[in-house]
Enzyme design. Structure first.
Site, PDB file in Angstrom:
ATOM      1  N   GLU A 203     -14.512  28.343  -2.237  1.00  0.00           N
ATOM      2  CA  GLU A 203     -13.503  27.960  -3.233  1.00  0.00           C
ATOM      3  C   GLU A 203     -13.260  29.066  -4.262  1.00  0.00           C
ATOM      4  OE1 GLU A 203     -14.723  24.137  -4.739  1.00  0.00           O
ATOM      5  OE2 GLU A 203     -14.773  23.233  -2.738  1.00  0.00           O
ATOM      6  N   GLU A 308     -14.869  21.074   3.591  1.00  0.00           N
ATOM      7  CA  GLU A 308     -15.213  20.029   2.624  1.00  0.00           C
ATOM      8  C   GLU A 308     -14.010  19.114   2.467  1.00  0.00           C
ATOM      9  OE1 GLU A 308     -16.829  20.827  -1.275  1.00  0.00           O
ATOM     10  OE2 GLU A 308     -17.909  22.589  -0.545  1.00  0.00           O
TER      11      GLU A 308
END
Length: 393
Positions: A203, A308
């Protein structure tokens, strides 16, 4: 029979036996469908090569279902009696374990006994070995502490520039990697290294981690990633890793490749996309981003995954908190149709920490029936499913 003829006969029988054995037991590892991939580590272990091949074929059948910390803890319980108790919220609901087991090694770099979610590393090691021994696939993320301040991953004090090049904390970071390597080397089953899908510094296009934008730029990030590979692969001789790059969902100004370390430093492409209680927006992002990744992966002959996901809402003060009343049909009616033909190798739901942070159904939850329906879909692959498929390879 003369001695000479007997020797000839034995030699001939032995030669024929070798030929028969070769053609009856040897099956080419690579073929016209599964061609030899270019992996980050040219000395990678046989188990890693086998895992990559299995993921390739699994992605043709469906997608492996994963869950973070699945056997470490769940809603109302915590692993405390290994190996006498192997519990799982997923198994409690559908009668099977996930195919992919997620773990996080935050805290290993500073010598902690437990990770950030209070899982003892000794227990984690045992759970990883147990999961792999049963056919499970292991993925490890690393929410590393901030090396400058010793704060956690969410301490946004810029740090990357200080642990690369001539940075003042380069030696400290290299010692951290030494501790990571030591733990990874301890993950063995029957004397051989367990293959690990390693997903560090994820991320990075978001602003919540010290390694993320705008806390470091893309040049710094790429150097950090490459240095980490050099240290693990070349200095500490870790040859059981599959390196996975996973940005957060793409914003209007994001490009998937902005922080990409390069084809020689990445094995699998991933992305993290959550539903912030806006399923319409979630589906659009999922379709849009996975299409981009699929095109890039196809062009580069790489696997890709949804690394995710889950349903949650954004708490303005802290972190992502699970909504108390999610769409009861989210798994089967929102998620599944969107990823059914996406080509991803696996999907990883985030952890069931508490009833405030819960991403997979548990026994008695109102989404339980829907998760069971999701599990019965033809392309959702749990542990028993992938073991059956792997046995045919």
């Amino acid at each position: 029979m003369s001695k000479k003829n007997k020797i000839f006969y034995l030699y001939k029988s032995f030669a024929i036996g070798l030929v028969v054995l070769f053609f009856s037991s040897c099956k080419p590892f690579y073929n016209t469908v599964y061609k030899k991939p270019t992996l980050v580590d040219t000395k990678t272990s046989k188990r890693v090569k086998k895992l990559h091949k299995e993921l390739f074929y699994l992605s043709k059948e469906g997608f492996a279902i994963g869950h973070q910390d699945d056997t470490s803890y769940g809603i109302g319980w915590k692993q405390a009696d290994f190996p006498n108790m192997i519990k799982s919220d997923v198994n409690d609901v559908v009668g099977d374990f996930p195919a992919v087991y997620g773990f996080d090694i935050s805290g290993i770099e500073t010598g902690n006994e437990n990770n950030l979610d209070d899982v003892p590393f000794n227990t984690m090691r045992q759970l990883i070995i147990d999961a792999f021994s049963k056919g499970g696939i292991i993925t490890i993320s690393w929410h590393a502490d901030n090396p400058v301040t010793n704060g956690d991953s969410w301490d946004k004090t810029p740090a990357v520039e200080k642990i690369i090049g001539n940075g003042i904390y380069v030696d400290k970071y290299e010692e951290w990697i030494n501790k990571v390597a030591t733990f990874l080397k301890s993950l063995k089953f029957k004397g051989k290294d367990i293959p690990i899908i390693f997903r560090p510094f994820h991320e990075m296009n978001g602003g919540w981690f010290w390694w993320g934008n705008p806390n470091c730029n893309s040049i710094e990030y790429i150097q950090l990633w490459r240095n980490t590979v050099y240290l693990l692969r070349d200095t500490y001789h870790i040859h059981n890793l599959v390196y996975t790059y996973s940005p957060n969902r793409l914003g209007p100004n994001d490009a998937y490749m902005d922080y990409y370390p390069g084809d020689n430093f990445v094995d699998i492409l991933g992305i993290d996309i959550y539903d912030f209680q806006n399923s319409f927006e979630f589906v659009n992002s999922l379709e849009h981003d996975l299409k981009i990744i699929k095109n890039i992966a196809t062009e580069r002959s790489k696997l890709y995954a949804l690394t995710e996901t889950g349903v949650n809402k954004l708490d303005g003060n802290n972190w992502f908190i699970q909504d108390t009343s999610p769409d009861q049909n989210w798994f089967s009616k929102v998620l599944y149709p969107t990823i059914e033909n996406s080509g991803i190798a696996w999907i990883l739901f985030w952890r069931n920490g508490t009833k405030g942070e819960q991403y997979v159904s548990y026994k008695g939850h109102k989404s339980e029936a829907d998760f069971k329906a999701f599990a019965k879909q033809p392309k959702t692959l749990f542990l028993n499913d992938i073991n059956k498929l792997k046995s045919k390879l």
